[in-house]
Design a protein around this motif. Sequence first.
Motif, PDB file in Angstrom:
ATOM      1  N   ALA A  51       3.951   2.044 -14.601  1.00 23.54           N
ATOM      2  CA  ALA A  51       2.609   1.451 -14.649  1.00 23.54           C
ATOM      3  C   ALA A  51       2.408   0.622 -13.383  1.00 23.54           C
ATOM      4  CB  ALA A  51       2.489   0.580 -15.888  1.00 23.54           C
ATOM      5  N   PRO A  52       1.178   0.439 -12.951  1.00 24.78           N
ATOM      6  CA  PRO A  52      -0.059   0.732 -13.667  1.00 24.78           C
ATOM      7  C   PRO A  52      -0.593   2.163 -13.538  1.00 24.78           C
ATOM      8  CG  PRO A  52      -0.558  -0.497 -11.671  1.00 24.78           C
ATOM      9  CD  PRO A  52       0.933  -0.409 -11.743  1.00 24.78           C
ATOM     10  N   ALA A  53       0.129   3.070 -12.923  1.00 24.46           N
ATOM     11  CA  ALA A  53      -0.382   4.444 -12.923  1.00 24.46           C
ATOM     12  C   ALA A  53       0.001   5.116 -14.235  1.00 24.46           C
ATOM     13  CB  ALA A  53       0.199   5.224 -11.750  1.00 24.46           C
ATOM     14  N   LEU A  55      -4.352  10.120  -2.967  1.00 26.12           N
ATOM     15  CA  LEU A  55      -4.780   8.855  -3.584  1.00 26.12           C
ATOM     16  C   LEU A  55      -4.039   8.587  -4.883  1.00 26.12           C
ATOM     17  CD1 LEU A  55      -8.649   9.108  -3.043  1.00 26.12           C
ATOM     18  CD2 LEU A  55      -6.943   7.993  -1.592  1.00 26.12           C
ATOM     19  N   CYS A  56      -3.586   7.357  -5.030  1.00 27.33           N
ATOM     20  CA  CYS A  56      -2.947   6.915  -6.270  1.00 27.33           C
ATOM     21  C   CYS A  56      -3.910   7.091  -7.431  1.00 27.33           C
ATOM     22  CB  CYS A  56      -2.570   5.443  -6.114  1.00 27.33           C
ATOM     23  SG  CYS A  56      -1.870   4.708  -7.592  1.00 27.33           S
ATOM     24  N   THR A  57      -3.379   7.499  -8.568  1.00 24.32           N
ATOM     25  CA  THR A  57      -4.264   7.738  -9.718  1.00 24.32           C
ATOM     26  C   THR A  57      -4.658   6.442 -10.421  1.00 24.32           C
ATOM     27  OG1 THR A  57      -2.339   8.050 -11.145  1.00 24.32           O
ATOM     28  CG2 THR A  57      -3.311  10.031 -10.147  1.00 24.32           C
ATOM     29  N   HIS A  58      -4.098   5.302 -10.005  1.00 23.01           N
ATOM     30  CA  HIS A  58      -4.497   4.054 -10.648  1.00 23.01           C
ATOM     31  C   HIS A  58      -5.857   3.594 -10.137  1.00 23.01           C
ATOM     32  CE1 HIS A  58      -4.127  -0.548 -10.942  1.00 23.01           C
ATOM     33  NE2 HIS A  58      -4.557  -0.093 -12.112  1.00 23.01           N
ATOM     34  N   GLU A  59      -5.907   3.240  -8.845  1.00 22.04           N
ATOM     35  CA  GLU A  59      -7.192   2.765  -8.310  1.00 22.04           C
ATOM     36  C   GLU A  59      -7.532   3.436  -6.988  1.00 22.04           C
ATOM     37  OE1 GLU A  59      -7.300  -1.520  -8.250  1.00 22.04           O
ATOM     38  OE2 GLU A  59      -7.489  -1.655 -10.407  1.00 22.04           O
ATOM     39  N   GLN A  60      -7.070   4.652  -6.826  1.00 21.80           N
ATOM     40  CA  GLN A  60      -7.505   5.480  -5.692  1.00 21.80           C
ATOM     41  C   GLN A  60      -7.176   4.871  -4.331  1.00 21.80           C
ATOM     42  OE1 GLN A  60      -8.939   8.572  -6.668  1.00 21.80           O
ATOM     43  NE2 GLN A  60      -8.137   7.703  -8.543  1.00 21.80           N
ATOM     44  N   VAL A  61      -6.078   4.150  -4.267  1.00 15.83           N
ATOM     45  CA  VAL A  61      -5.604   3.641  -2.975  1.00 15.83           C
ATOM     46  C   VAL A  61      -4.744   4.724  -2.330  1.00 15.83           C
ATOM     47  CG1 VAL A  61      -4.029   1.950  -1.906  1.00 15.83           C
ATOM     48  CG2 VAL A  61      -5.702   1.214  -3.620  1.00 15.83           C
ATOM     49  N   HIS A  62      -4.855   4.888  -1.003  1.00 20.94           N
ATOM     50  CA  HIS A  62      -4.081   5.945  -0.358  1.00 20.94           C
ATOM     51  C   HIS A  62      -2.593   5.604  -0.352  1.00 20.94           C
ATOM     52  CE1 HIS A  62      -3.170   9.440   1.961  1.00 20.94           C
ATOM     53  NE2 HIS A  62      -4.442   9.791   1.894  1.00 20.94           N
ATOM     54  N   GLU A  88       6.152   4.957  -3.947  1.00 19.24           N
ATOM     55  CA  GLU A  88       5.636   3.744  -4.588  1.00 19.24           C
ATOM     56  C   GLU A  88       4.317   3.382  -3.915  1.00 19.24           C
ATOM     57  OE1 GLU A  88       8.564   0.666  -5.310  1.00 19.24           O
ATOM     58  OE2 GLU A  88       7.060  -0.846  -4.851  1.00 19.24           O
ATOM     59  N   CYS A  89       3.305   3.183  -4.710  1.00 20.28           N
ATOM     60  CA  CYS A  89       1.971   2.881  -4.195  1.00 20.28           C
ATOM     61  C   CYS A  89       1.952   1.482  -3.561  1.00 20.28           C
ATOM     62  CB  CYS A  89       0.954   2.955  -5.336  1.00 20.28           C
ATOM     63  SG  CYS A  89      -0.684   2.404  -4.842  1.00 20.28           S
ATOM     64  N   PRO A  90       1.297   1.337  -2.416  1.00 21.47           N
ATOM     65  CA  PRO A  90       1.316   0.041  -1.735  1.00 21.47           C
ATOM     66  C   PRO A  90       0.476  -1.032  -2.416  1.00 21.47           C
ATOM     67  CG  PRO A  90      -0.095   1.580  -0.543  1.00 21.47           C
ATOM     68  CD  PRO A  90       0.590   2.362  -1.634  1.00 21.47           C
ATOM     69  N   LYS A  91      -0.356  -0.662  -3.374  1.00 21.76           N
ATOM     70  CA  LYS A  91      -1.264  -1.674  -3.936  1.00 21.76           C
ATOM     71  C   LYS A  91      -0.645  -2.421  -5.123  1.00 21.76           C
ATOM     72  CE  LYS A  91      -5.246  -3.766  -3.964  1.00 21.76           C
ATOM     73  NZ  LYS A  91      -5.690  -4.579  -2.855  1.00 21.76           N
ATOM     74  N   HIS A  92      -0.221  -1.682  -6.156  1.00 22.99           N
ATOM     75  CA  HIS A  92       0.330  -2.356  -7.341  1.00 22.99           C
ATOM     76  C   HIS A  92       1.690  -1.791  -7.727  1.00 22.99           C
ATOM     77  CE1 HIS A  92      -4.153  -2.284  -7.924  1.00 22.99           C
ATOM     78  NE2 HIS A  92      -3.938  -3.575  -7.878  1.00 22.99           N
ATOM     79  N   ASN A  93       2.324  -1.104  -6.802  1.00 20.78           N
ATOM     80  CA  ASN A  93       3.707  -0.667  -6.986  1.00 20.78           C
ATOM     81  C   ASN A  93       3.913   0.382  -8.078  1.00 20.78           C
ATOM     82  OD1 ASN A  93       3.528  -3.821  -6.502  1.00 20.78           O
ATOM     83  ND2 ASN A  93       5.215  -3.095  -5.254  1.00 20.78           N
ATOM     84  N   ALA A  94       2.884   1.114  -8.449  1.00 22.64           N
ATOM     85  CA  ALA A  94       3.116   2.260  -9.347  1.00 22.64           C
ATOM     86  C   ALA A  94       3.999   3.261  -8.607  1.00 22.64           C
ATOM     87  CB  ALA A  94       1.789   2.918  -9.709  1.00 22.64           C
ATOM     88  N   THR A  95       4.832   3.992  -9.351  1.00 25.33           N
ATOM     89  CA  THR A  95       5.660   5.000  -8.684  1.00 25.33           C
ATOM     90  C   THR A  95       5.423   6.374  -9.304  1.00 25.33           C
ATOM     91  OG1 THR A  95       7.508   4.441 -10.102  1.00 25.33           O
ATOM     92  CG2 THR A  95       7.516   3.453  -7.936  1.00 25.33           C
TER      93      THR A  95
HETATM   94  S1  FES Z   1      -3.735   1.697  -6.787  1.00 20.62           S
HETATM   95 FE1  FES Z   1      -1.754   2.497  -6.863  1.00 20.62          FE
HETATM   96  S2  FES Z   1      -0.758   1.254  -8.258  1.00 20.62           S
HETATM   97 FE2  FES Z   1      -2.741   0.498  -8.263  1.00 20.62          FE
END
Ligand code: FES
Lengths: 103, 356
Positions: free
Chosen positions: A81-83, A44-51, A63-70
């Motif tokens: 950011a946003p992670a 899970l991404c440390t920003h908002e726990q999206v897989h 790169e996270c699929p939700k807000h593109n944190a890497t």
């Molecule tokens: S949940 Fe991964 S960047 Fe926001």
Amino acid sequence: MSQWIDACGADEIDEEDLIRFDHKGRTFAIYHSPDGEFFCTDGLCTHEQVHLEDGLVMEYEIECPKHNATFDYRTGEALRAPACVNLNTYKVKVEGGRVWIEI
Amino acid sequence: MTTRDYSMTGEDGRRAVEVGLAAAQWYHTDIPRKDMKELMKRSDGPAIRDTVILFACMIGFAAIGIALWPSWWSAPFWLAYGVLYGSAMDSRWHECGHGTAFRTRAYNDWLYQIASFCMVRNPVTWRWSHARHHTDTIIVGRDPEIVAMRPPALFRIVMNFFGIFDAWNGWARMLYNASGRIHPEEASYIPDHEQPKVIRVARIWVAIYAGVIALAVGMGSILPLMAIGLPRLYGAWHHVLTGVMQHAGLAENVTDHRLNSRTVYINPVSRFIYWNMNYHVEHHMFPMVPYHRLPALHAAIKHDLPAPNRSIREAYAEIIPVLRRQLAYEDYFLTRDLPATAKPYREEFHAAMPAE
Ligand code: FES
């Protein structure tokens, strides 16, 4: 006490890609790097726990699929950011064509 | 009829968290992983090409505008320059904020800083507000970027075609931040450790504007401000025209971008200015796909999406009557019909939402 877990076959992950691996209520991401190595982080991404399973692997970054944190999936370091919090990483070994992770 | 509280610290936001509308699971059309990887693939080429064209046009139009100044013959060149400064920079801000325009991160970051300055959007603050817009798209009290609230502030929207509220608020907030303060609304979505950066950027911008104003005073002419600052007003119309189409008149508090976002086919010039964000359902569903791959993404999933509007004119023919009706009856909105083959929206979740 950590233990080695048989996670998947080495041929189940394309190069420069990842898969999700769930074990006893925990979820992980296992990566196959462009030079053939395997790595493992929390799923899970440390920003908002999206897989991260639907994310994009480019070289050594996921790169996270939700807000593109890497993150650098070799070290777990949050690169963009946003992670802001790093991912946990886990040791990986490949034996007999299987990928094992130490968790 | 319910009165909505769009602030980030109000009752609707609290209720959205309570019923699970905040940070919820959103609908995604199924796409095989192999195809999705192909669509997400990054490259520098298209964005370098577009950026070279953009800056070449800006320099060219501004140079002619300056050469012809103060004649009225300079006006069309300023108007063209203004649209690139006050509208094309909006989409550059957006795409580079996502980090998808270029493959090379540094290129995204450079263009993001320039575009943020042109649009008077603090690059730190707005990165976080836009993340929230993607987490909680058009969820009342959670999404800080809802343009057409209910009842719609039509006067405000029309004035924003000339940047009147947005740009002035941007400059006012810049001064506020430069004085060392973070607004409580901003503090609700910007992590503490990022807040000093907000203040630092605001102070740099104040210094730049002070230099431009000093030059204008020294020259006894507004010419320097025609090039820096004022185009955010006289060139804003195109980004408002296209931006309003994104969500206006559609459902609030649903977790399916097909119902709260709008895809519109638009002309090639507007697509260059808007960097393909007219494929807005697609962008929200898959923000990893770069702007230059959105037409391909659209082709891959359109069987699962509502029919797109076929032109800007058609989109506004749909939007304006809805907004007018919302002036009297704010619970009214446009229900999107999904194709017969599309997966339905989760009605049971809709039923659990705050009363409308
Ligand atoms: S949940 Fe991964 S960047 Fe926001």
